[in-house]
Design a protein around this motif. Structure first.
Motif, PDB file in Angstrom:
ATOM      1  N   CYS A  70      84.279  57.722 -24.100  1.00 18.05           N
ATOM      2  CA  CYS A  70      83.378  56.584 -23.888  1.00 18.05           C
ATOM      3  C   CYS A  70      84.133  55.394 -23.298  1.00 18.05           C
ATOM      4  N   THR A  71      85.386  55.239 -23.719  1.00 18.83           N
ATOM      5  CA  THR A  71      86.212  54.177 -23.142  1.00 18.83           C
ATOM      6  C   THR A  71      86.442  54.422 -21.662  1.00 18.83           C
ATOM      7  N   SER A  72      86.713  55.662 -21.293  1.00 19.28           N
ATOM      8  CA  SER A  72      86.906  55.999 -19.889  1.00 19.28           C
ATOM      9  C   SER A  72      85.640  55.718 -19.086  1.00 19.28           C
ATOM     10  N   PHE A  73      84.495  56.087 -19.631  1.00 21.50           N
ATOM     11  CA  PHE A  73      83.219  55.812 -18.958  1.00 21.50           C
ATOM     12  C   PHE A  73      83.017  54.319 -18.753  1.00 21.50           C
ATOM     13  N   ALA A  74      83.300  53.522 -19.789  1.00 22.14           N
ATOM     14  CA  ALA A  74      83.119  52.070 -19.694  1.00 22.14           C
ATOM     15  C   ALA A  74      84.056  51.458 -18.656  1.00 22.14           C
ATOM     16  N   LEU A  75      85.318  51.905 -18.659  1.00 20.51           N
ATOM     17  CA  LEU A  75      86.284  51.354 -17.711  1.00 20.51           C
ATOM     18  C   LEU A  75      85.917  51.703 -16.269  1.00 20.51           C
ATOM     19  N   GLU A  76      85.487  52.932 -16.045  1.00 21.28           N
ATOM     20  CA  GLU A  76      85.101  53.319 -14.684  1.00 21.28           C
ATOM     21  C   GLU A  76      83.827  52.605 -14.247  1.00 21.28           C
ATOM     22  N   SER A  77      82.909  52.356 -15.179  1.00 27.80           N
ATOM     23  CA  SER A  77      81.691  51.626 -14.845  1.00 27.80           C
ATOM     24  C   SER A  77      82.003  50.186 -14.445  1.00 27.80           C
ATOM     25  N   CYS A  78      82.958  49.581 -15.152  1.00 20.01           N
ATOM     26  CA  CYS A  78      83.351  48.212 -14.818  1.00 20.01           C
ATOM     27  C   CYS A  78      84.124  48.165 -13.493  1.00 20.01           C
ATOM     28  N   ALA A  79      84.938  49.181 -13.251  1.00 22.74           N
ATOM     29  CA  ALA A  79      85.742  49.202 -12.028  1.00 22.74           C
ATOM     30  C   ALA A  79      84.896  49.492 -10.792  1.00 22.74           C
ATOM     31  N   HIS A  80      83.781  50.218 -10.964  1.00 26.80           N
ATOM     32  CA  HIS A  80      82.931  50.589  -9.825  1.00 26.80           C
ATOM     33  C   HIS A  80      81.474  50.266 -10.146  1.00 26.80           C
ATOM     34  N   PRO A  81      81.123  48.978 -10.219  1.00 26.12           N
ATOM     35  CA  PRO A  81      79.735  48.609 -10.582  1.00 26.12           C
ATOM     36  C   PRO A  81      78.711  49.088  -9.563  1.00 26.12           C
ATOM     37  N   ASP A  82      79.126  49.368  -8.356  1.00 21.80           N
ATOM     38  CA  ASP A  82      78.197  49.800  -7.313  1.00 21.80           C
ATOM     39  C   ASP A  82      77.755  51.250  -7.465  1.00 21.80           C
ATOM     40  N   ARG A  83      78.390  51.996  -8.331  1.00 17.35           N
ATOM     41  CA  ARG A  83      78.077  53.424  -8.442  1.00 17.35           C
ATOM     42  C   ARG A  83      76.933  53.699  -9.419  1.00 17.35           C
ATOM     43  N   HIS A  84      76.601  52.767 -10.285  1.00 13.52           N
ATOM     44  CA  HIS A  84      75.423  52.857 -11.153  1.00 13.52           C
ATOM     45  C   HIS A  84      75.395  54.157 -11.964  1.00 13.52           C
ATOM     46  N   TYR A  85      76.404  54.363 -12.771  1.00 16.15           N
ATOM     47  CA  TYR A  85      76.420  55.529 -13.647  1.00 16.15           C
ATOM     48  C   TYR A  85      75.322  55.408 -14.700  1.00 16.15           C
ATOM     49  N   SER A  86      74.744  56.527 -15.097  1.00 17.38           N
ATOM     50  CA  SER A  86      73.620  56.538 -16.034  1.00 17.38           C
ATOM     51  C   SER A  86      74.026  57.064 -17.398  1.00 17.38           C
ATOM     52  N   LEU A  87      73.110  56.946 -18.360  1.00 19.68           N
ATOM     53  CA  LEU A  87      73.347  57.488 -19.695  1.00 19.68           C
ATOM     54  C   LEU A  87      73.489  59.009 -19.630  1.00 19.68           C
ATOM     55  N   ALA A  88      72.736  59.639 -18.735  1.00 21.62           N
ATOM     56  CA  ALA A  88      72.849  61.096 -18.590  1.00 21.62           C
ATOM     57  C   ALA A  88      74.245  61.489 -18.134  1.00 21.62           C
ATOM     58  N   ASP A  89      74.855  60.671 -17.278  1.00 25.65           N
ATOM     59  CA  ASP A  89      76.224  60.950 -16.840  1.00 25.65           C
ATOM     60  C   ASP A  89      77.186  60.905 -18.024  1.00 25.65           C
ATOM     61  N   LEU A  90      76.997  59.917 -18.906  1.00 25.59           N
ATOM     62  CA  LEU A  90      77.853  59.806 -20.096  1.00 25.59           C
ATOM     63  C   LEU A  90      77.657  60.999 -21.023  1.00 25.59           C
ATOM     64  N   LEU A  91      76.402  61.418 -21.208  1.00 29.49           N
ATOM     65  CA  LEU A  91      76.140  62.540 -22.109  1.00 29.49           C
ATOM     66  C   LEU A  91      76.738  63.833 -21.568  1.00 29.49           C
ATOM     67  N   LYS A  92      76.595  64.062 -20.268  1.00 33.68           N
ATOM     68  CA  LYS A  92      77.198  65.260 -19.674  1.00 33.68           C
ATOM     69  C   LYS A  92      78.715  65.240 -19.845  1.00 33.68           C
ATOM     70  N   TYR A  93      79.296  64.083 -19.634  1.00 31.79           N
ATOM     71  CA  TYR A  93      80.759  63.933 -19.729  1.00 31.79           C
ATOM     72  C   TYR A  93      81.245  64.119 -21.159  1.00 31.79           C
TER      73      TYR A  93
END
Length: 462
Positions: free
Chosen positions: A145-168
């Motif tokens: 979850c930390t990795s997901f949060a850091l990548e979301s902050c580093a790339h705000p233009d990519r718009h990762y979703s909750l489904a992406d987090l669940l799959k990961y």
């Protein structure tokens, strides 16, 4: 525990301006007769040490101190088995069928489901198994979850979703056992519209699966003849071993730790490769480690630590102060991950020191007078000098990690026997044997480097 460390006079390291770095580096060849001598010495030394360990295991099989960890094994072998490693026994004996069921179910029936939603209640078993899986899954979930949060902050233009987090997070092969693949790598690979396998990839996956099975069987057979995990717990018995057998015992403990990590990685990675993923690779074998920098912080979270802490703070790892800050921060997190206690504190300190000391020595080697001395040597002699430093570094890696793999008292016993009471004969003999091994590893690296260069030349357009 895998240990991260630094390379004393590492191959291809920075040299003085104008020095023949490439010639002194990995492509330097030695005479075939010299390499043959190294092979003969190393083979003889390993056979001699192995014979001593086999005899010691036979002599100690019925000792009272061995009763708890040396128990009846395979009946058709007719020998007792070393079961001192609870982790190996847990995964490959107690919970073996459950693991096979879970991973086979993932491959055969649950592939699509695990890539879309979490699998609740898929793995069942005893309360002990559920407790192990709960703690393992929860710990890895925090870092994922930390990795997901850091990548979301580093790339705000990519718009990762909750489904992406669940799959990961709930990808079954990685969920309980690790290793952690950082979110950016995982997302890029699972998002491929039409993944295509490289030529020969399926053959490689089958070979990896077969190798994992063979390794598990080989370790079980090995533990029926060599009680390498139990002997260190009986210091009186260990102290009676010949110096060669004691050195072999220390070395074999680290080899086994790598084999265990390689098998755990191999089983999980085989399933991940079937899902068109390129998972983190297992740590490099201790046999091929004569530099600290090629070992791991911790085998399960090494990629996570390198991306978000070690490389982020240390940059190119060429400056003393940033490297010190990077290693301190990384080993602080590693200590918290492994569980703070005196042994972990000591292990972290020793390996943190080793990594930084390697950089200090490398900087010293770049100093004008020393750089000129090395430049005056032939390329073969330069390789021999570097291999000598590599041999000393090899034993530093072994001693630093024996602290965590066995005990501080056993580490003190090995150090005293090999460095003090055995000096100079034992010390120099073991150093020479290790030097031979380092040279053979360097030769293997040289061959692979040349093959890779030839491959790149063929791929270049005319």
């Amino acid at each position: 525990m895998g240990a991260l460390a630094g390379a004393v006079l590492a191959e291809g390291g920075a040299g003085a301006s104008g020095s023949p770095v490439q010639a002194m580096g990995i492509k330097t060849a030695l005479p075939a007769a010299e390499l043959g001598l190294y092979s003969l010495v190393l083979s003889g030394a390993l056979a001699y040490a192995g014979r001593g360990l086999l005899e010691a295991s036979q002599d100690g099989a019925h000792r009272k101190a061995f009763r708890e960890s040396v128990r009846p094994g395979w009946e058709y072998i007719g020998r007792k088995m070393d079961v001192a490693d609870f982790e190996w026994v847990m995964w490959f004996t107690s919970f073996r069928n459950v693991i096979i069921f879970a991973l086979s179910g993932h491959v055969l029936f649950a592939k699509l489901c695990t890539m879309v939603a979490p699998k609740s209640g898929f793995v069942t078993g005893t309360f002990d198994l559920q407790e192990v899986l709960f703690h393992g899954g929860s710990s890895f979930t925090v870092l994922r979850c930390t990795s997901f949060a850091l990548e979301s902050c580093a790339h705000p233009d990519r718009h990762y979703s909750l489904a992406d987090l669940l799959k990961y997070n709930f990808y079954l092969p990685f969920f309980f056992f690790g290793p952690i693949m950082t979110f950016d790598r995982f997302h890029a690979q699972v998002s491929q519209v039409e993944p295509v396998r490289r030529e020969g990839e399926l053959w490689h996956i089958r070979a990896q699966a077969g190798l994992s099975v063979v390794a598990i069987m080989a370790v079980d057979i090995f533990f029926h003849f060599f009680y390498i995990l139990t002997i260190p717990s009986d210091l009186k018995f260990a102290n009676r071993l010949p110096d060669s057998a004691l050195a072999g015992l220390a070395y074999s403990n680290l080899v086994y730790d790598w084999v265990k990590a390689a098998v755990l990685f191999g089983v999980v990675n085989t399933v991940a490769c079937l899902d068109h993923l390129d998972p983190p690779q297992p740590p490099k074998c201790i046999t091929a480690l004569y530099v600290f920098a090629e070992t791991h912080f911790d085998r399960g979270i090494n990629d996570w630590l390198c991306k978000y802490v070690y490389n982020h703070i240390g940059g190119e790892h060429s400056a003393v102060i940033p490297e010190l800050a990077a290693t301190v921060a990384t080993f602080t997190i590693t200590t918290l991950w492994l569980g703070p206690c005196d042994i972990v504190y000591l292990w972290s300190f020793l390996n943190c020191f080793g990594l930084n000391f390697e950089l200090w020595v490398q900087k010293l080697a770049e100093w004008g007078p020393l750089a000129r001395i090395e430049a005056s040597l032939s390329v073969q002699m330069s390789r021999r000098v570097r291999a000598l430093f590599g041999a000393m570094n090899f034993w530093a890696i072994i001693m630093y990690n024996l602290v965590s793999l066995n005990s501080l008292k056993f580490t003190e016993l090995v150090a005293r026997r090999l460095l003090l009471t055995g000096f100079p004969q034992t010390t120099l003999s073991i150093l020479f044997v290790t030097y031979c091994g380092v040279q053979l590893v360097k030769e293997r690296e040289r061959t692979l480097a040349l093959e890779e260069e030839q491959k790149q030349d063929k791929e270049k357009p005319e």
